[in-house]
Design an enzyme around this catalytic site. Structure first.
Site, PDB file in Angstrom:
ATOM      1  N   VAL A   1       4.065  -0.404   4.512  1.00  0.00           N
ATOM      2  CA  VAL A   1       2.651  -0.841   4.770  1.00  0.00           C
ATOM      3  C   VAL A   1       1.822  -2.034   3.882  1.00  0.00           C
ATOM      4  O   VAL A   1       1.859  -1.845   2.219  1.00  0.00           O
ATOM      5  CB  VAL A   1       1.669   0.432   5.370  1.00  0.00           C
ATOM      6  CG1 VAL A   1      -0.148  -0.584   5.580  1.00  0.00           C
ATOM      7  CG2 VAL A   1       2.589   0.771   5.824  1.00  0.00           C
TER       8      VAL A   1
ATOM      9  N   LYS B   1       1.775  -2.913   8.653  1.00  0.00           N
ATOM     10  CA  LYS B   1       2.871  -2.233   8.843  1.00  0.00           C
ATOM     11  C   LYS B   1       4.527  -3.639   9.352  1.00  0.00           C
ATOM     12  O   LYS B   1       4.986  -4.043  10.695  1.00  0.00           O
ATOM     13  CB  LYS B   1       2.871  -1.166   9.241  1.00  0.00           C
ATOM     14  CG  LYS B   1       4.406  -0.464   9.646  1.00  0.00           C
ATOM     15  CD  LYS B   1       4.222   1.165  10.365  1.00  0.00           C
ATOM     16  CE  LYS B   1       5.217   2.017  10.212  1.00  0.00           C
ATOM     17  NZ  LYS B   1       5.138   3.289  10.150  1.00  0.00           N
TER      18      LYS B   1
ATOM     19  N   GLY C   1       7.337   3.736   3.112  1.00  0.00           N
ATOM     20  CA  GLY C   1       7.673   5.956   4.370  1.00  0.00           C
ATOM     21  C   GLY C   1       9.392   4.665   4.970  1.00  0.00           C
ATOM     22  O   GLY C   1       9.836   3.758   5.190  1.00  0.00           O
TER      23      GLY C   1
ATOM     24  N   ASP D   1       4.775  13.154  13.681  1.00  0.00           N
ATOM     25  CA  ASP D   1       5.577  12.890  12.575  1.00  0.00           C
ATOM     26  C   ASP D   1       4.124  13.688  11.615  1.00  0.00           C
ATOM     27  O   ASP D   1       3.858  13.275  10.423  1.00  0.00           O
ATOM     28  CB  ASP D   1       5.774  11.433  11.494  1.00  0.00           C
ATOM     29  CG  ASP D   1       6.288  11.987  10.252  1.00  0.00           C
ATOM     30  OD1 ASP D   1       6.765  12.965   9.787  1.00  0.00           O
ATOM     31  OD2 ASP D   1       7.065  11.595   9.353  1.00  0.00           O
TER      32      ASP D   1
ATOM     33  N   LEU E   1       0.818  -1.264   0.040  1.00  0.00           N
ATOM     34  CA  LEU E   1      -0.090   0.021   0.208  1.00  0.00           C
ATOM     35  C   LEU E   1       1.265   1.400   0.187  1.00  0.00           C
ATOM     36  O   LEU E   1       0.366   2.445  -0.812  1.00  0.00           O
ATOM     37  CB  LEU E   1      -0.783   0.262   1.516  1.00  0.00           C
ATOM     38  CG  LEU E   1      -1.634  -1.227   1.157  1.00  0.00           C
ATOM     39  CD1 LEU E   1      -2.651  -0.922   2.534  1.00  0.00           C
ATOM     40  CD2 LEU E   1      -3.322  -0.841   0.892  1.00  0.00           C
ATOM     41  N   GLY E   2       1.740   1.493   0.475  1.00  0.00           N
ATOM     42  CA  GLY E   2       2.870   2.050   0.733  1.00  0.00           C
ATOM     43  C   GLY E   2       4.828   1.708   1.211  1.00  0.00           C
ATOM     44  O   GLY E   2       4.158   0.683   1.904  1.00  0.00           O
TER      45      GLY E   2
END
Length: 757
Positions: A446, A460, A441, A557, A438-439
């Site tokens: 994730v 995650k 970072g 963050d 999904l992403g």
């Protein structure tokens, strides 16, 4: 005599009945019934065709051909609508060979142009592309710059050729001395050649030495270009060169899309296979292994009788043809390799020595198998022990005790939190497949996962965790699991039997606020009310963590990439990778400053002390992004990279309204503009003491939403008294916001800022 003649006739009839079908199987049809299948010595196979109804008509030009055989020998095969001469056409390789005249320019001794021939070639809106694998661009003569452009006139490829004195000739063919060559890119359908001459000059002998009178540029098949006697440096005549064209069915992009429309699908024969084109969009078809023919025709692929093709499929035993294949076995009573000459030999008796060897081999095999089985058992026990050690090291035992204690003290408080095993999460994510990401970072990756009860979750997988963080991990997990707010992503559980723990969150389906504002799906008509609602919901979530959580939680963050949106565009604050529990008894000084450039609190950067006002500063940047539609950090253009510094500078100059998104300016009234400017200005103040609490920010944003919904709160409305009553402060037009030079710390660089002490 009559009996002998009758027997001979019967043998000939049997030969026709047996051999003819085999020959027919080896020669399947290539064209549609009633259509020509050749032009001269060139086979014309469907989807190509000559005449109406003989070619594939799907809106793309190129499959309709014309055969000019009246008075011409050999006949000339051309592409209808283009008049390109085809010298060869291959169904298996997806290639065609055409001819094109070389472009030529000849010059006088003073550099003046005396003759020119120009030949371009267009394949646009057709099934053909210039083959990037088998063609190259060549420029002959010197000094000469040859290149070509596409259909829009833009440069595609070219090369430079310069000559030297004959006694200093360079080794190697066509390397830039008298001749140069270059590769061409894929998916090119237009060839527009150009030449650039360099008139004689006293300044540079490199461009005048041994110059040729004529220069050429052409696209040519690499196998033709052998630098033999067919290529002369000083030639002055016109000549044609062959080039290779790649063809495909191009009315749709690929096999996946084409297979959804069975009526238009070009692969018609049973068992035919579809292959995506490698040069441009489209696809081609092929017969399955063991079959030959035309896959574009119904029943066009026929089984190959390998037993009748002994040169290709040698068999010196008993050959039996099967659909798509064949078998070759030694005759009964023999063994060996039937595909090799004299490979079949009489079988030997199973001697005592051979039995002994087989028995010893079986014993050795069993011994090796037992050792391997024991080794697997040892490795399994070792893995179980390692998982148990990870579980205990990551605070699993402590977390279980705390969960039981909490359930006993407050029934149902953490009943939704679960400790998952690694195997459960591996199964949920299809072994963490790349298509489940999904992403990515700064803290990890994730993945999207589906649990056994069909619950969709976000998992995650962190990259690393500090030893000091592991000590507090169990306590922090229990506290984070108790967060129950509609605008905070719910923590459902964790996995502790691996080296770095994994976290399991609820799945939010509509992506991040960052992609909503700056991605391809950006909707410039997003209303001001929607933007203010997202901001107010995010502020409420942060205020809840600061004020209502016990102990308070600092996010650390806050940015648009960490605010998710569901199908109703409801905001949900996520990613607690940098979160900290607020200290209750003493000040904690961070040894590692973490955050994202453009959002990082300048006071936190200087003091290394994370506070709730650090989240307020970052939220102020998020609010600016919502109102302006611009990124927090911009790395292109002459303007300031930091959105905060641009906002401060515009506010000083009184032009901050121009920084807002066009839709926001269209809807926002002057009082609302003053109020939102006041909120942002206080949030991004360098001094943390001057920033408001998140609870106050959430209340002011909600009041601003209510005011904006009123007719007088929109652009063109006028009711300053109503604004005063809603905002709780004087609303005076033309308010000047005073900033000192220290009020903005502009951070530029990468996406994540880390400072070790």
């Amino acid at each position: 005599m009559a009996l002998a003649a009758a027997l001979l006739f019967l043998l000939m009839l049997l030969h026709v009945l047996v051999v003819a079908p085999a020959s027919a199987r080896r020669r399947p049809p290539v064209a549609r019934p009633g259509c020509r299948d050749s032009c001269g010595n060139i086979t014309v196979s469907y989807p190509f065709g000559i005449g109406a109804g003989c070619y594939r008509n799907d809106g793309q030009q190129g499959f309709q051909l014309e055969c000019h055989d009246s008075g011409l020998f050999p006949p000339r095969l051309t592409v209808s609508g283009f008049d390109h001469h085809l010298a060869d056409l291959s169904l298996a390789s997806g290639e065609a060979r055409a001819y094109l005249n070389a472009t030529r320019e000849c010059f006088s001794s003073t550099g003046g142009l005396v003759d020119r021939t120009n030949s371009y070639m267009s394949l646009q809106y057709s099934v053909y592309r210039f083959s990037d694998a088998k063609n190259r661009l060549v420029a002959l003569g010197c000094p000469n710059l040859g290149y070509f452009v596409d259909g829009d006139g833009y440069y595609v490829s070219g090369c430079m050729s310069v000559c030297r004195p004959s006694r200093y000739a360079m080794p190697g063919p066509c390397t830039g001395v008298g001749c140069c060559q270059s590769e061409i890119p894929a998916d090119i359908s237009f060839f527009g050649p150009y030449l650039r001459n360099f008139p004689p000059s006293k300044d540079s002998t490199a461009f005048t030495t041994n110059a040729t009178s004529c220069h050429y540029v052409f696209l040519v098949e690499d196998e033709w270009f052998t630098y033999t006697d067919r290529v002369f440096l000083n030639r002055t005549d016109d000549f044609a060169v062959p080039l290779v064209l790649d063809w495909a069915v191009r009315n749709i992009d690929n096999c996946s899309a084409a297979g959804q429309n069975a009526t238009d699908f070009a692969c018609r024969s049973v068992g035919s296979q579809c292959v995506d084109a490698t040069n441009g969009p489209g696809y081609r078809c092929s017969c399955p292994k063991g079959y030959d023919g035309n896959p574009y025709l119904d029943r066009g692929c026929a089984d190959i009788d390998e037993c009748h093709l002994k040169d290709e499929y040698p068999c010196y035993g008993v050959c039996t043809n099967t659909p798509g294949s064949h078998t070759c076995q030694c005759p009964p009573g023999t063994s060996g390799g039937a595909t090799a000459k004299n490979g079949c030999r009489p079988k030997d008796n199973f001697s005592l020595a051979l039995k002994t060897v087989v028995g010893v081999g079986v014993g050795v095999f069993m011994s090796v198998f037992m050792c391997f089985w024991l080794y697997l058992g040892f490795q399994k026990r070792k893995l179980i022990k390692a998982k148990q050690n990870f579980f205990e090291h990551n605070g699993g035992v402590i977390l279980q005790q705390q969960m039981r204690s909490h359930r006993g003290a407050a029934e149902g408080g953490a009943s939704g939190f679960k400790i998952f095993s690694e195997q459960e999460l591996v199964k949920a994510t299809n072994n963490f497949a790349a298509d489940q990401v999904l992403g990515r970072g700064g803290h990890g990756i994730v993945y999207k996962g589906v649990l056994e009860d069909k619950t969709v979750v976000a998992i995650k997988k962190s990259k690393m965790m500090e030893e000091s963080d592991i000590k507090e991990f169990a306590r922090e997990m229990l506290i984070l699991s108790q967060i129950n707010h509609r605008n905070v992503v719910k923590l459902l559980g964790c996995c502790l039997d691996i080296e770095v723990p994994m976290l399991v969150y609820e799945y939010v389906s509509n992506g991040t606020l960052y992609h909503f504002l700056h991605g391809k799906e950006l909707n410039t008509d997003t209303t001001l009310d929607t933007r203010l609602r997202i901001a107010a919901e995010s502020a409420e979530a942060l205020a809840y963590m600061h004020s209502s959580a016990s102990p308070p939680i600092l996010h650390g963050d806050v940015k648009t990439a960490n605010i998710l949106l569901d199908n109703n565009l409801t905001a949900k604050v996520s990613d607690f990778g940098a979160s900290k529990l607020a200290p209750s008894d003493e000040v904690q000084i961070a040894t590692l400053v973490q955050g994202t450039c453009g959002y990082l609190d300048p006071e936190y950067l200087m003091t290394c002390q994370l506070t709730d006002k650090s989240d307020v500063y970052s939220f102020g940047v998020v609010l600016l992004e919502l109102l302006t539609g611009k990124k927090a950090i911009c790395f292109s253009g002459p303007e300031d990279r930091s959105l905060v510094s641009r906002f401060v500078a515009a506010t000083k100059a009184g032009t901050h309204e121009k920084l807002l998104d066009g839709q926001v300016r269209k809807e926002m009234g002057p009082e609302a503009l003053e109020e939102v400017t006041h909120i942002v200005t206080r949030c991004v103040s360098v001094s943390g003491e001057e920033r408001p609490a998140m609870k106050e920010v959430a209340e002011r944003l909600e009041a601003l939403r209510r005011y904006q919904r009123r007719p007088w709160g929109q652009a063109g409305g006028n009711d300053s008294e109503e604004g005063q009553s809603l905002f709780g402060r004087d609303m005076e037009r033309g308010v000047e916001y005073m900033f000192g030079p220290q009020d903005v710390l502009d951070l530029e660089g990468g996406s994540t800022y880390t400072l070790s002490l």
